[in-house]
Design a protein around this motif. Structure first.
Motif, PDB file in Angstrom:
ATOM      1  N   LEU A 434      49.208  53.232  43.658  1.00 26.06           N
ATOM      2  CA  LEU A 434      49.562  51.673  43.707  1.00 26.06           C
ATOM      3  C   LEU A 434      48.956  51.126  42.770  1.00 26.06           C
ATOM      4  O   LEU A 434      47.900  51.439  42.107  1.00 26.06           O
ATOM      5  N   SER A 435      49.969  49.923  41.922  1.00 25.95           N
ATOM      6  CA  SER A 435      49.338  49.266  40.936  1.00 25.95           C
ATOM      7  C   SER A 435      49.427  47.818  41.180  1.00 25.95           C
ATOM      8  O   SER A 435      50.197  47.327  41.901  1.00 25.95           O
ATOM      9  N   LEU A 436      48.505  47.063  40.717  1.00 22.16           N
ATOM     10  CA  LEU A 436      48.374  45.410  40.854  1.00 22.16           C
ATOM     11  C   LEU A 436      48.220  45.031  39.593  1.00 22.16           C
ATOM     12  O   LEU A 436      47.233  44.797  38.791  1.00 22.16           O
ATOM     13  N   THR A 437      49.331  44.217  39.271  1.00 22.51           N
ATOM     14  CA  THR A 437      49.193  43.116  38.066  1.00 22.51           C
ATOM     15  C   THR A 437      48.972  41.776  38.529  1.00 22.51           C
ATOM     16  O   THR A 437      49.593  41.343  39.456  1.00 22.51           O
ATOM     17  N   PHE A 438      47.975  41.152  38.015  1.00 25.09           N
ATOM     18  CA  PHE A 438      47.715  39.967  38.439  1.00 25.09           C
ATOM     19  C   PHE A 438      47.131  39.003  37.230  1.00 25.09           C
ATOM     20  O   PHE A 438      47.043  39.355  35.956  1.00 25.09           O
ATOM     21  N   ASP A 439      47.323  37.688  37.534  1.00 23.38           N
ATOM     22  CA  ASP A 439      46.836  36.538  36.448  1.00 23.38           C
ATOM     23  C   ASP A 439      45.475  36.437  36.587  1.00 23.38           C
ATOM     24  O   ASP A 439      45.077  36.067  37.596  1.00 23.38           O
ATOM     25  N   HIS A 440      45.077  37.030  35.391  1.00 26.50           N
ATOM     26  CA  HIS A 440      43.480  36.733  35.119  1.00 26.50           C
ATOM     27  C   HIS A 440      43.057  35.424  35.301  1.00 26.50           C
ATOM     28  O   HIS A 440      41.730  35.185  35.293  1.00 26.50           O
ATOM     29  N   ARG A 441      43.765  34.145  35.330  1.00 29.89           N
ATOM     30  CA  ARG A 441      43.339  32.802  35.548  1.00 29.89           C
ATOM     31  C   ARG A 441      42.886  32.645  37.031  1.00 29.89           C
ATOM     32  O   ARG A 441      42.097  31.678  37.229  1.00 29.89           O
ATOM     33  N   VAL A 442      43.676  33.139  37.804  1.00 29.89           N
ATOM     34  CA  VAL A 442      43.521  33.029  39.275  1.00 29.89           C
ATOM     35  C   VAL A 442      42.203  33.947  40.017  1.00 29.89           C
ATOM     36  O   VAL A 442      41.798  33.323  40.815  1.00 29.89           O
ATOM     37  N   CYS A 443      41.836  34.828  39.203  1.00 30.38           N
ATOM     38  CA  CYS A 443      40.848  35.805  39.952  1.00 30.38           C
ATOM     39  C   CYS A 443      40.226  36.568  38.966  1.00 30.38           C
ATOM     40  O   CYS A 443      40.972  36.759  37.880  1.00 30.38           O
ATOM     41  N   ASP A 444      39.134  37.053  39.098  1.00 27.12           N
ATOM     42  CA  ASP A 444      38.587  38.129  38.167  1.00 27.12           C
ATOM     43  C   ASP A 444      38.613  39.563  38.692  1.00 27.12           C
ATOM     44  O   ASP A 444      39.686  39.831  39.749  1.00 27.12           O
ATOM     45  N   GLY A 445      38.490  40.561  37.714  1.00 26.46           N
ATOM     46  CA  GLY A 445      38.845  41.997  38.252  1.00 26.46           C
ATOM     47  C   GLY A 445      38.168  42.324  39.687  1.00 26.46           C
ATOM     48  O   GLY A 445      38.771  43.208  40.434  1.00 26.46           O
ATOM     49  N   GLY A 446      37.188  41.734  40.082  1.00 27.36           N
ATOM     50  CA  GLY A 446      36.446  42.153  41.491  1.00 27.36           C
ATOM     51  C   GLY A 446      37.503  41.788  42.454  1.00 27.36           C
ATOM     52  O   GLY A 446      37.584  42.630  43.563  1.00 27.36           O
ATOM     53  N   THR A 447      38.020  40.585  42.595  1.00 32.12           N
ATOM     54  CA  THR A 447      38.833  40.242  43.630  1.00 32.12           C
ATOM     55  C   THR A 447      40.192  40.929  43.489  1.00 32.12           C
ATOM     56  O   THR A 447      40.568  41.410  44.521  1.00 32.12           O
ATOM     57  N   ALA A 448      40.951  41.153  42.405  1.00 32.78           N
ATOM     58  CA  ALA A 448      41.898  42.069  42.299  1.00 32.78           C
ATOM     59  C   ALA A 448      41.590  43.639  42.834  1.00 32.78           C
ATOM     60  O   ALA A 448      42.433  44.182  43.500  1.00 32.78           O
TER      61      ALA A 448
END
Length: 469
Positions: A434-448
């Protein structure tokens, strides 16, 4: 009193400003009814059929197949007669795709109007349009020519019953050319290939993509031979030959969106391996109990909505003008679907309110429409989070580009048996990445990381979803 009404290309919604004519569904002289589809067009979102808001006789068409028209440009003109016995004038006023009376269109009928302009460049003369529609007014019933039985060809073009495809030298200027698909016809048109000069290699002379590509390769070879000098000590470098494919339609819209995503979104990706054995067993048990079958994608979608309820930061968008993060109330779940026309992302509305059965049914409906090219613009817009099951292509992992203006995308690889430590012992288990690509502006690595770990826990122990039911 007969009048000629002009029907213009309607606003197809979602900011679309133009459309390409793919196929005309009516000819000049045809009798059309209210809300009958008259032309198939391709927008940057989807392939759609445009219904006519008037009933009467088609007196002119504007634009050949392959022509791009802006919204508001004339499509066709219709000669409309006097009100009928019920006082209706033959117009519904509906000009938006997907809106109509719901009644099935009447069978197309042909009348014998006086000659009219076939409208690629202008409006028909008033006297000609009046004569073309006069048969409706004078006799009350359109006059039909002798009936001609038609049978569908392999490319969807109607052909007289019993007729065989003509050889290139025998085809008349008006006879349809049997081509396997509109994409092949477009490839030939954009590269200047005359389909009437080809002998198709398919059944009954059907022209295939390979036939057009053979012509293009031969043309490129001739061009290279003609351009090569007899003797040149230092030949100038030439651009590599090949087939040019315009970036327009669905492919062009995808390119624009992905380029914007790369420019604007500072993305990051994290991934984890998960033991999906229990999820596969749970699905098998559900389907063995009877009732509608539950798809694996639907279970993954249900896990996504549960995870987004815990981590709403990832169901958001960034408003650059106001410099605000907008957390969205509803989850409109997009999912990547590969079609012959390219990658599209249909959207399941209010996915957070649906159970596994409802998600399965809606995913199946949207997938079928995507492959048929009949998705409405509303089915392709408004997503808040995307699920990308690239495992169907036989790959384990990926770092997908976020579907702008969303904030995250969950990727799912193939589920394969692998050695895995289970309950302290080595065993063969069904493992998925499973992989998650996320916008680092909306959250930090801990949330992701918390979101992805929760998804993995639900895959490994589906019973965790019981807490959200």
């Amino acid at each position: 009193m007969t009048q000629v009404l002009e029907f213009k290309l309607p606003d197809l919604g979602e900011g679309l400003t133009e459309a390409e004519i793919v196929r005309w569904l009516v000819d000049v002289g045809d009798v059309v009814t209210v809300d009958q589809p008259v032309v198939e067009v391709e927008t940057a979102k989807a392939m759609v059929e445009v219904p006519c808001p008037y009933s009467g006789v088609v007196t002119a068409r504007f634009g050949e197949e392959g022509t791009e028209l802006p919204v508001g440009a004339p499509l066709l003109t219709v000669a409309v007669g006097e009100p009928d016995a019920d006082g209706e004038t033959g117009g519904s006023g509906n000009v938006l795709v997907g809106y109509g009376t719901g009644a099935p269109p009447a069978r197309r009928r042909r009348v014998r109007p006086a000659p009219v302009t076939s409208g690629a460049s202008g409006t028909p003369k008033a006297s000609e349009a009046s004569r073309a529609s006069g048969s409706l007014k004078d006799s009350g019933t359109p006059r039909k020519p002798a009936a001609r039985r038609r049978t569908p060809a392999a490319d969807g073009v109607p052909r007289p019953a019993g007729a065989r495809p003509a050889a290139p030298a025998e085809r008349s200027a008006e006879e349809p050319v049997p081509v396997i698909s509109p994409l092949v016809r477009r490839l030939a048109r954009e590269n200047g290939v005359d389909l009437r000069q080809l002998s198709g290699s398919g059944p009954d002379g059907l022209i295939l993509r390979a036939d057009v590509e053979d012509v293009l390769r031969a043309k490129a070879a001739r061009s290279r031979a003609a351009a090569a000098p007899a003797a040149s000590p230092a030949p100038a470098p030439q651009r590599a030959s090949g087939t040019r494919i315009p970036l327009k339609g669905v492919r062009g819209a995808t390119a624009d969106k992905l380029s914007r995503s790369r420019r604007e979104i500072p993305d990051a990706t994290c991934w984890v391996d998960a033991d999906a054995t229990e999820l596969m067993r749970a699905r098998a048990a559900m389907n063995a109990a009877g009732g509608p079958k539950i798809s694996l994608l639907a279970l993954l979608a249900r896990i996504c909505t549960a995870a987004l309820a815990r981590y709403p930061e990832l169901n958001s968008t960034v408003d650059l003008e106001s410099r605000e993060i907008v957390r969205l109330d509803a989850v409109h779940l997009g999912f990547a679907a590969q079609t012959e026309r390219g990658l599209v992302v249909p959207v399941v509305r209010d996915a957070h309110t649906r159970n596994a059965e409802s998600l399965t049914a809606e995913l199946a409906r949207l997938t079928e429409a995507a492959r048929a090219g009949t998705l409405a613009p509303a089915d392709l817009t408004g997503g808040t989070f995307t699920l990308n099951n690239y495992g169907v292509f036989g790959v384990d992992g990926s770092t997908p580009i976020i579907n702008h203006p969303e904030a995250a995308m969950l990727g799912v690889g193939r589920i394969v048996p692998k050695p895995w430590v289970h309950e302290g012992e080595l065993a063969v288990r069904q493992v998925v990445q499973l992989s998650l690509t996320f916008d680092h502006r909306v959250c930090d690595g801990g949330t992701a990381g918390g979101f992805l770990r929760y998804v993995a826990d639900c895959v490994e122990q589906p019973a965790m979803l019981l807490r959200t039911l």
